[in-house]
Design a protein around this motif. Structure first.
Motif, PDB file in Angstrom:
ATOM      1  N   ALA A 192      -4.917   1.269  -9.606  1.00 62.70           N
ATOM      2  CA  ALA A 192      -5.956   2.204  -9.164  1.00 62.70           C
ATOM      3  C   ALA A 192      -5.370   3.602  -9.038  1.00 62.70           C
ATOM      4  O   ALA A 192      -4.247   3.761  -8.552  1.00 62.70           O
ATOM      5  CB  ALA A 192      -6.522   1.760  -7.821  1.00 62.70           C
ATOM      6  N   PRO A 193      -6.107   4.621  -9.486  1.00 62.07           N
ATOM      7  CA  PRO A 193      -5.619   5.991  -9.303  1.00 62.07           C
ATOM      8  C   PRO A 193      -5.447   6.287  -7.819  1.00 62.07           C
ATOM      9  O   PRO A 193      -6.283   5.913  -7.003  1.00 62.07           O
ATOM     10  CB  PRO A 193      -6.720   6.854  -9.936  1.00 62.07           C
ATOM     11  CG  PRO A 193      -7.912   5.958 -10.080  1.00 62.07           C
ATOM     12  CD  PRO A 193      -7.412   4.569 -10.149  1.00 62.07           C
ATOM     13  N   PRO A 248      -3.330   7.845 -13.603  1.00 55.45           N
ATOM     14  CA  PRO A 248      -3.798   9.194 -13.344  1.00 55.45           C
ATOM     15  C   PRO A 248      -5.303   9.362 -13.567  1.00 55.45           C
ATOM     16  O   PRO A 248      -5.851  10.422 -13.281  1.00 55.45           O
ATOM     17  CB  PRO A 248      -3.019  10.031 -14.366  1.00 55.45           C
ATOM     18  CG  PRO A 248      -2.828   9.098 -15.509  1.00 55.45           C
ATOM     19  CD  PRO A 248      -2.762   7.694 -14.942  1.00 55.45           C
ATOM     20  N   ASP A 249      -5.967   8.343 -14.112  1.00 57.63           N
ATOM     21  CA  ASP A 249      -7.383   8.536 -14.434  1.00 57.63           C
ATOM     22  C   ASP A 249      -8.308   7.522 -13.773  1.00 57.63           C
ATOM     23  O   ASP A 249      -8.867   7.792 -12.724  1.00 57.63           O
ATOM     24  CB  ASP A 249      -7.570   8.571 -15.963  1.00 57.63           C
ATOM     25  CG  ASP A 249      -6.709   7.565 -16.706  1.00 57.63           C
ATOM     26  OD1 ASP A 249      -6.835   6.373 -16.420  1.00 57.63           O
ATOM     27  OD2 ASP A 249      -5.914   7.979 -17.583  1.00 57.63           O
ATOM     28  N   VAL A 250      -8.465   6.347 -14.376  1.00 61.91           N
ATOM     29  CA  VAL A 250      -9.416   5.372 -13.829  1.00 61.91           C
ATOM     30  C   VAL A 250      -8.699   4.053 -13.536  1.00 61.91           C
ATOM     31  O   VAL A 250      -7.494   3.927 -13.740  1.00 61.91           O
ATOM     32  CB  VAL A 250     -10.600   5.113 -14.800  1.00 61.91           C
ATOM     33  CG1 VAL A 250     -11.371   6.391 -15.071  1.00 61.91           C
ATOM     34  CG2 VAL A 250     -10.122   4.470 -16.088  1.00 61.91           C
ATOM     35  N   VAL A 306       0.847  -1.187   0.000  1.00 58.31           N
ATOM     36  CA  VAL A 306       0.000   0.000   0.000  1.00 58.31           C
ATOM     37  C   VAL A 306       0.884   1.239   0.000  1.00 58.31           C
ATOM     38  O   VAL A 306       1.681   1.453   0.903  1.00 58.31           O
ATOM     39  CB  VAL A 306      -0.954   0.038   1.213  1.00 58.31           C
ATOM     40  CG1 VAL A 306      -1.757   1.325   1.210  1.00 58.31           C
ATOM     41  CG2 VAL A 306      -1.878  -1.158   1.210  1.00 58.31           C
ATOM     42  N   GLU A 307       0.762   1.998  -1.069  1.00 56.85           N
ATOM     43  CA  GLU A 307       1.558   3.215  -1.208  1.00 56.85           C
ATOM     44  C   GLU A 307       0.710   4.174  -2.025  1.00 56.85           C
ATOM     45  O   GLU A 307       0.121   3.773  -3.029  1.00 56.85           O
ATOM     46  CB  GLU A 307       2.848   2.872  -1.959  1.00 56.85           C
ATOM     47  CG  GLU A 307       3.827   4.003  -2.057  1.00 56.85           C
ATOM     48  CD  GLU A 307       5.071   3.607  -2.849  1.00 56.85           C
ATOM     49  OE1 GLU A 307       5.365   2.400  -2.974  1.00 56.85           O
ATOM     50  OE2 GLU A 307       5.731   4.523  -3.366  1.00 56.85           O
ATOM     51  N   THR A 308       0.617   5.395  -1.609  1.00 55.02           N
ATOM     52  CA  THR A 308      -0.268   6.317  -2.307  1.00 55.02           C
ATOM     53  C   THR A 308       0.525   7.349  -3.095  1.00 55.02           C
ATOM     54  O   THR A 308       1.713   7.576  -2.852  1.00 55.02           O
ATOM     55  CB  THR A 308      -1.194   7.050  -1.313  1.00 55.02           C
ATOM     56  OG1 THR A 308      -0.386   7.696  -0.337  1.00 55.02           O
ATOM     57  CG2 THR A 308      -2.145   6.080  -0.636  1.00 55.02           C
ATOM     58  N   VAL A 309      -0.161   7.949  -4.063  1.00 53.49           N
ATOM     59  CA  VAL A 309       0.446   8.980  -4.900  1.00 53.49           C
ATOM     60  C   VAL A 309      -0.696   9.882  -5.360  1.00 53.49           C
ATOM     61  O   VAL A 309      -1.833   9.427  -5.466  1.00 53.49           O
ATOM     62  CB  VAL A 309       1.197   8.336  -6.093  1.00 53.49           C
ATOM     63  CG1 VAL A 309       0.250   7.613  -7.027  1.00 53.49           C
ATOM     64  CG2 VAL A 309       2.019   9.348  -6.870  1.00 53.49           C
ATOM     65  N   ASP A 310      -0.387  11.142  -5.607  1.00 50.87           N
ATOM     66  CA  ASP A 310      -1.437  12.075  -6.025  1.00 50.87           C
ATOM     67  C   ASP A 310      -1.669  11.943  -7.529  1.00 50.87           C
ATOM     68  O   ASP A 310      -0.799  12.299  -8.322  1.00 50.87           O
ATOM     69  CB  ASP A 310      -1.009  13.511  -5.674  1.00 50.87           C
ATOM     70  CG  ASP A 310      -2.104  14.524  -5.987  1.00 50.87           C
ATOM     71  OD1 ASP A 310      -3.123  14.123  -6.595  1.00 50.87           O
ATOM     72  OD2 ASP A 310      -1.933  15.706  -5.634  1.00 50.87           O
ATOM     73  N   HIS A 344       1.860  13.454 -13.278  1.00 51.83           N
ATOM     74  CA  HIS A 344       2.395  13.731 -14.615  1.00 51.83           C
ATOM     75  C   HIS A 344       3.577  14.692 -14.575  1.00 51.83           C
ATOM     76  O   HIS A 344       4.421  14.685 -15.454  1.00 51.83           O
ATOM     77  CB  HIS A 344       1.316  14.391 -15.491  1.00 51.83           C
ATOM     78  CG  HIS A 344       0.417  13.417 -16.156  1.00 51.83           C
ATOM     79  ND1 HIS A 344      -0.879  13.185 -15.732  1.00 51.83           N
ATOM     80  CD2 HIS A 344       0.613  12.602 -17.200  1.00 51.83           C
ATOM     81  CE1 HIS A 344      -1.424  12.263 -16.506  1.00 51.83           C
ATOM     82  NE2 HIS A 344      -0.552  11.894 -17.399  1.00 51.83           N
ATOM     83  N   VAL A 345       3.588  15.570 -13.574  1.00 53.18           N
ATOM     84  CA  VAL A 345       4.562  16.652 -13.584  1.00 53.18           C
ATOM     85  C   VAL A 345       5.657  16.508 -12.531  1.00 53.18           C
ATOM     86  O   VAL A 345       6.713  17.112 -12.642  1.00 53.18           O
ATOM     87  CB  VAL A 345       3.867  18.025 -13.416  1.00 53.18           C
ATOM     88  CG1 VAL A 345       3.121  18.387 -14.692  1.00 53.18           C
ATOM     89  CG2 VAL A 345       2.911  18.025 -12.227  1.00 53.18           C
ATOM     90  N   THR A 346       5.398  15.702 -11.510  1.00 53.42           N
ATOM     91  CA  THR A 346       6.391  15.618 -10.450  1.00 53.42           C
ATOM     92  C   THR A 346       6.525  14.185  -9.958  1.00 53.42           C
ATOM     93  O   THR A 346       5.576  13.417 -10.013  1.00 53.42           O
ATOM     94  CB  THR A 346       6.038  16.566  -9.278  1.00 53.42           C
ATOM     95  OG1 THR A 346       7.044  16.444  -8.270  1.00 53.42           O
ATOM     96  CG2 THR A 346       4.703  16.226  -8.669  1.00 53.42           C
ATOM     97  N   GLY A 347       7.726  13.846  -9.520  1.00 54.05           N
ATOM     98  CA  GLY A 347       7.960  12.510  -8.979  1.00 54.05           C
ATOM     99  C   GLY A 347       8.344  11.507 -10.038  1.00 54.05           C
ATOM    100  O   GLY A 347       8.462  11.835 -11.218  1.00 54.05           O
ATOM    101  N   GLU A 348       8.538  10.273  -9.606  1.00 52.49           N
ATOM    102  CA  GLU A 348       9.065   9.227 -10.498  1.00 52.49           C
ATOM    103  C   GLU A 348       8.135   8.952 -11.687  1.00 52.49           C
ATOM    104  O   GLU A 348       8.602   8.588 -12.767  1.00 52.49           O
ATOM    105  CB  GLU A 348       9.303   7.933  -9.711  1.00 52.49           C
ATOM    106  CG  GLU A 348       8.021   7.375  -9.106  1.00 52.49           C
ATOM    107  CD  GLU A 348       8.249   6.152  -8.225  1.00 52.49           C
ATOM    108  OE1 GLU A 348       8.964   5.235  -8.643  1.00 52.49           O
ATOM    109  OE2 GLU A 348       7.679   6.130  -7.111  1.00 52.49           O
ATOM    110  N   PHE A 349       6.818   9.132 -11.516  1.00 46.20           N
ATOM    111  CA  PHE A 349       5.887   8.769 -12.578  1.00 46.20           C
ATOM    112  C   PHE A 349       5.809   9.818 -13.688  1.00 46.20           C
ATOM    113  O   PHE A 349       5.183   9.594 -14.720  1.00 46.20           O
ATOM    114  CB  PHE A 349       4.501   8.487 -11.999  1.00 46.20           C
ATOM    115  CG  PHE A 349       4.506   7.295 -11.099  1.00 46.20           C
ATOM    116  CD1 PHE A 349       4.561   6.012 -11.618  1.00 46.20           C
ATOM    117  CD2 PHE A 349       4.508   7.451  -9.724  1.00 46.20           C
ATOM    118  CE1 PHE A 349       4.606   4.900 -10.791  1.00 46.20           C
ATOM    119  CE2 PHE A 349       4.554   6.345  -8.884  1.00 46.20           C
ATOM    120  CZ  PHE A 349       4.600   5.072  -9.419  1.00 46.20           C
ATOM    121  N   ALA A 350       6.468  10.956 -13.467  1.00 48.66           N
ATOM    122  CA  ALA A 350       6.535  11.967 -14.519  1.00 48.66           C
ATOM    123  C   ALA A 350       7.466  11.508 -15.635  1.00 48.66           C
ATOM    124  O   ALA A 350       7.332  11.929 -16.785  1.00 48.66           O
ATOM    125  CB  ALA A 350       7.004  13.294 -13.935  1.00 48.66           C
TER     126      ALA A 350
END
Ligand code: CUA
Length: 158
Positions: A116-117, A98-100, A40-44, A49-55
């Protein structure tokens, strides 16, 4: 207490079916090495899209020789779409949406995540030998859900 004969038969039949179905779940989980989610780890989802590893999704090599694959699953594409990883080394997939709700299933392996977003889905696996694997989204996510595919290319480790 009197229980009608047919009622008794049906009670035993229902109990038997429950045992059978539960047994099937346990057996297939063991045979297929399926594990319940334990990370379990959350992300905004608004800012990933703009910040962090997932950008900047992609594959990075860790000091231990394993690789980390950071990915986004979004309408209707996996980023990156084509992932190159070495055989025989631990590969950790970190995925969010980032969406659904999307799915991340590597066909022919036991890698199967719900994406899951708001959450980071993570799994570590090792591909025994080189080859190509199809990646599919297995959660209905919209009109082009069936087009949402990717590819994992496992290369001989250098
Ligand atoms: Cu993404 Cu179905």
């Amino acid at each position: 207490m009197h229980v009608d004969r047919y009622e008794r038969y049906w009670m035993w039949a229902a109990t038997g079916m429950l045992a059978l179905f539960l047994g099937a779940i346990v057996l297939t989980a063991i045979a297929g090495s399926a594990h319940p989610a334990s990370h379990v780890e959350t992300v905004d989802p608004e800012t990933l899209h703009v910040t962090g590893e997932f950008a900047t999704p992609g594959v990075t090599v860790r000091p231990d020789g394993g690789v980390t694959v950071v990915m986004r699953a979004e309408f209707y594409v996996f980023r990156p779409e084509v992932i190159r990883v070495p055989a025989g080394r631990p590969v950790t997939f970190r995925i969010t949406s980032p969406d659904v709700l999307h799915g991340f299933q590597i066909v022919g392996t036991n890698v199967n995540l719900t994406v899951a977003p708001g959450y980071v889905s993570e799994v570590t696996t090792t591909f025994a030998r080189p080859g190509e694997y199809l990646v599919v989204c297995n959660e209905y996510c919209g009109l082009a859900h069936h087009l949402m595919q990717g590819k994992v290319i496992v290369e001989a480790a250098p």
